[in-house]
Design an enzyme around this catalytic site. Structure first.
Site, PDB file in Angstrom:
ATOM      1  N   SER A   1       0.838  -1.196   0.000  1.00 41.22           N
ATOM      2  CA  SER A   1       0.000   0.000   0.000  1.00 41.22           C
ATOM      3  C   SER A   1       0.870   1.242   0.000  1.00 41.22           C
ATOM      4  O   SER A   1       1.978   1.246   0.565  1.00 41.22           O
ATOM      5  CB  SER A   1      -0.870  -0.024   1.259  1.00 41.22           C
TER       6      SER A   1
ATOM      7  N   TYR B   1      -2.070  -1.314  10.926  1.00 47.74           N
ATOM      8  CA  TYR B   1      -2.315  -1.877   9.583  1.00 47.74           C
ATOM      9  C   TYR B   1      -1.158  -1.503   8.655  1.00 47.74           C
ATOM     10  O   TYR B   1      -0.588  -2.360   7.966  1.00 47.74           O
ATOM     11  CB  TYR B   1      -3.650  -1.359   9.012  1.00 47.74           C
TER      12      TYR B   1
ATOM     13  N   LYS C   1       1.986  -3.807   6.528  1.00 54.00           N
ATOM     14  CA  LYS C   1       2.419  -3.754   5.115  1.00 54.00           C
ATOM     15  C   LYS C   1       3.918  -3.488   5.060  1.00 54.00           C
ATOM     16  O   LYS C   1       4.649  -4.121   4.293  1.00 54.00           O
ATOM     17  CB  LYS C   1       1.645  -2.652   4.368  1.00 54.00           C
TER      18      LYS C   1
END
Ligand code: NAD
Ligand code: UFG
Length: 343
Positions: free
Chosen positions: A124, A149, A153
């Site tokens: 992302s 989150y 990544k």
């Protein structure tokens, strides 16, 4: 070729299934349906007229992943499986680290055991953190993530790079998505968020459908031309075709490569609202609201590397994204459910 898609029943995975099947490849999906349902795969089969080999199971469960790889002759994997709600990751960080990192590690070990050392990973733009430099290029130093989150990544990228560094047989492609929106033009598959959507496009769609009374535009005092935040929205079918190119690349090269998947065009929240109204001939109730904590003023990709190396480029316009998102929403007011369970 035959590709394993973990999390393949989800929003981006299901659209990628369509793209890969239409290109003549076979698709095997492993999903535990924590944020999706088998109906999405049934609709993929309806759109393409092709069968998907579907396994229900947790990608953190070594025995299930090994079972799938024992049974299926896989050429490469696309690793979509993960939890993705930014706010939820702040409340239950351990679940996010356990699921997202656990799935990445378990999958890589099982792939290595089966001599399938090719993986395309869903990363992302969040790994760039609050970069003041736009457009964002792949060689920008990684930033500080603002939530667990994002760190999953960041850490998964690190795990995969280290894996390819240690064993030169690996091919790792890290795809940094910008803001995926829209749906397949059939209106049969699309984004199906549970509860109140966090992301802009599903909130716009639910407001247009009358499910939400009003869209709040979070902040109009940013240092941008109209004061609202700028993002790089990309049609999910363009994103899907990026995976096809990335898989082809992974099958021909070794080592790690990183690609931004974005259009390179920034679009403000205000411009998105106007485009949605224009594309769908409707009026969207909206108002300005305070800034949302954690938002950055602008984020958009430099997609030149994906174009030069993969021969990939986004082709859909903002109007296409708005039209297709609304086509999905208006034909599936309760997503994949046939009726609203709350009613
Ligand atoms: P999604 O939630 O629709 O799809 C993820 C899928 O993974 C779901 O079907 C879910 O059931 C499955 N899953 C989760 N944990 C699993 C596990 N342990 N085992 C098996 N299946 C599991 O999300 P999406 O929007 O399609 O995103 C796909 C990937 O792309 C995710 O990794 C996400 O973090 C990443 N990503 C998404 C966006 C976005 O805005 N949608 C942006 C950047 C990156
Ligand atoms: N926004 C509103 N009103 C809403 C929802 C969003 O004004 O009801 C605004 C946000 O403030 C932001 C823009 O619309 O300015 C886009 O917000 P999204 O939540 O749709 O997307 P983000 O850019 O915040 O987040 C996305 C992904 C994350 C990822 C992040 C960085 O959803 O998973 O990009 O890559 F971490």
């Amino acid at each position: 070729m035959r590709f394993l898609l973990t999390g393949g029943a989800g929003y981006i995975g299901s659209h990628t299934c369509v793209c890969l099947l239409n290109a003549g490849h076979d698709v095997v999906v492993l999903d535990n349906f924590v944020n999706s349902c088998p109906e999405a795969i049934r609709r993929v089969e309806q759109i393409t007229g092709r069968k998907v080999a579907l396994y229900e199971g947790d990608c953190c469960d070594e025995s299930i992943v090994n079972h799938v790889l024992d049974r299926e002759q896989i050429d490469a994997a696309v690793h979509f499986a993960g939890l993705k709600a930014v706010g939820e990751s702040v409340s239950i960080p351990l679940n996010y680290y356990e699921n997202n990192l656990g799935a990445t590690i378990t999958l890589c070990k099982a792939l290595a055991k089966h001599h399938v050392k090719r993986i395309v990973f869903s990363s992302s733009a969040t790994v760039y953190g609050d970069s003041k430099i736009v457009p964002m290029r792949e060689d920008l130093p990684l930033g500080e993530c603002t939530n667990p989150y994002g760190w999953t990544k960041w850490m998964s990228e690190r795990i995969l790079r280290d894996t390819a560094y240690a064993d030169k047989d690996w091919s790792v492609v890290l795809l940094r998505y910008f803001n995926p929106v829209g749906a397949h033009e059939s209106g049969l598959i699309g984004e199906d968020p549970t509860g109140i959507p966090n992301n802009l496009m599903p909130f716009i769609c639910q407001t247009a459908a009358g499910v939400r009374p009003m869209l709040n535009i979070f902040g109009n005092d940013y240092d941008t031309p109209d004061g609202t935040c700028i993002r790089d929205y990309i049609h999910v079918m363009d994103l899907a075709s990026g995976h096809l190119k990335a898989l082809e690349y992974a099958c021909e090269h070794k080592g790690t490569e990183i690609f931004n998947l974005g259009t390179g065009e920034g679009c403000s929240v205000r411009q998105m609202v106007e485009a949605f109204e224009r594309a769908n001939h409707l009026t969207l109730p909206h108002q300005y609201a305070p800034r949302r904590p954690g938002d950055i003023a602008q984020s958009f990709a430099d997609p030149a590397k994906a174009q030069a190396v993969l021969g990939w480029q986004a082709t859909h316009t903002i109007e296409d994204m708005c039209r297709d998102a609304w086509n999905w929403q208006s034909h599936n007011p309760h997503g994949y459910r046939t009726e609203n369970p709350a009613e």
